[in-house]
Enzyme design. Structure first.
Site, PDB file in Angstrom:
ATOM      1  CB  SER A  91      -1.026  -0.202   1.332  1.00 24.28           C
ATOM      2  OG  SER A  91      -1.306   1.030   1.222  1.00 24.28           O
TER       3      SER A  91
ATOM      4  CE1 TYR B 242      -3.241  -1.968   5.584  1.00 27.71           C
ATOM      5  CE2 TYR B 242      -3.038   0.382   5.022  1.00 27.71           C
ATOM      6  CZ  TYR B 242      -3.445  -1.456   5.177  1.00 27.71           C
ATOM      7  OH  TYR B 242      -3.872  -1.177   2.843  1.00 27.71           O
TER       8      TYR B 242
END
Length: 236
Positions: free
Chosen positions: A140, A153
């Site tokens: 990501s 995350y």
């Protein structure tokens, strides 16, 4: 022809990648944690491909090393070989550090990072024996562009980018190419359902990410695009 495992392949980006691989004539194993969701996705993918024999599924928690080893063994047994691993399984947690529990932290790090380690380690000898192949990790832009209330995350995705680049250097001379794909905003239910009136037309789609993966797989063997950042062409 690609014989592939796509982890987290029951929906969203993983499902889109599996669909693209099947459209290209490949054989695909998808995984997910929920057996019913895996079975439903396999049935749908097989119908779309017009050949249910080219897609199989397995309920796997990538945090379980033994389950991952069995996953790779089943794919090889079913398809006769394995030359592509797409590490897509992941979870998100979007809360403050103060409110993050030990269990929350472990779930994110172990799924998004340790799970990729388990899957890659299990696949490397199989890919090497097949003469080479691809490991593509879906990370990501949060692995580089950090933001508040996403410490676990962001840490997991930053670690995944580092892991991918180090692994690439380890196995490139075995004809195993490793790339990490870093998407920006994608219209999926990954971070929870959007409000029903929210306009997501500006976001990337799973098909956009699948196209990047297929472009990587089509690259001639002399080239190695080791990191791809992809973001929406415009902001909201």
């Amino acid at each position: 022809m690609h014989t592939a495992i796509v982890t987290g392949g029951t929906k969203g980006i993983g499902y889109g990648i599996a669909e693209a691989l099947l459209d290209a004539g490949g054989h695909v194993m998808i995984t997910g944690r929920d057996a019913a969701s895996v079975a439903a996705a396999v049935e749908k993918l097989g119908a779309g491909a017009g050949d249910s024999s080219r897609v199989i599924g397995r309920a796997v928690d990538v945090r379980d090393r033994a389950a991952v080893d069995a996953m790779v063994a089943e794919a090889v047994s079913t398809f006769g070989s394995l030359n592509t691993l797409i590490n897509n399984a992941g979870v998100g947690l979007f809360t403050s550090v103060e409110q993050t529990t030990d269990e929350d932290w472990a779930s994110v790090i172990e799924t998004n990072l340790t799970g990729v380690f388990y899957c890659s380690r299990a696949a490397i000898p199989v890919l090497r024996s097949a003469g080479g192949g691809w490991i593509i990790n879906i990370a990501s832009l949060a692995g580089r562009n950090y933001f508040a209330n996403a410490s676990a995350y962001c840490a997991s995705k930053a670690g995944l980018v580092a892991f991918s680049e180090a692994l690439m250097l380890e196995v490139r001379n075995d004809n195993i190419r490793v790339s990490v794909v870093m998407p920006g905003s994608v219209a999926t239910d990954f971070s929870g359902p959007s409000g029903k009136h929210e306009d997501e037309s500006w976001k990337l789609t799973p098909a956009d990410i699948a196209e990047v993966v297929m472009d990587l797989l089509r690259h001639p063997s002399r080239s190695l695009p080791s990191k791809v950042e992809i973001r929406p062409a415009r902001t909201k």
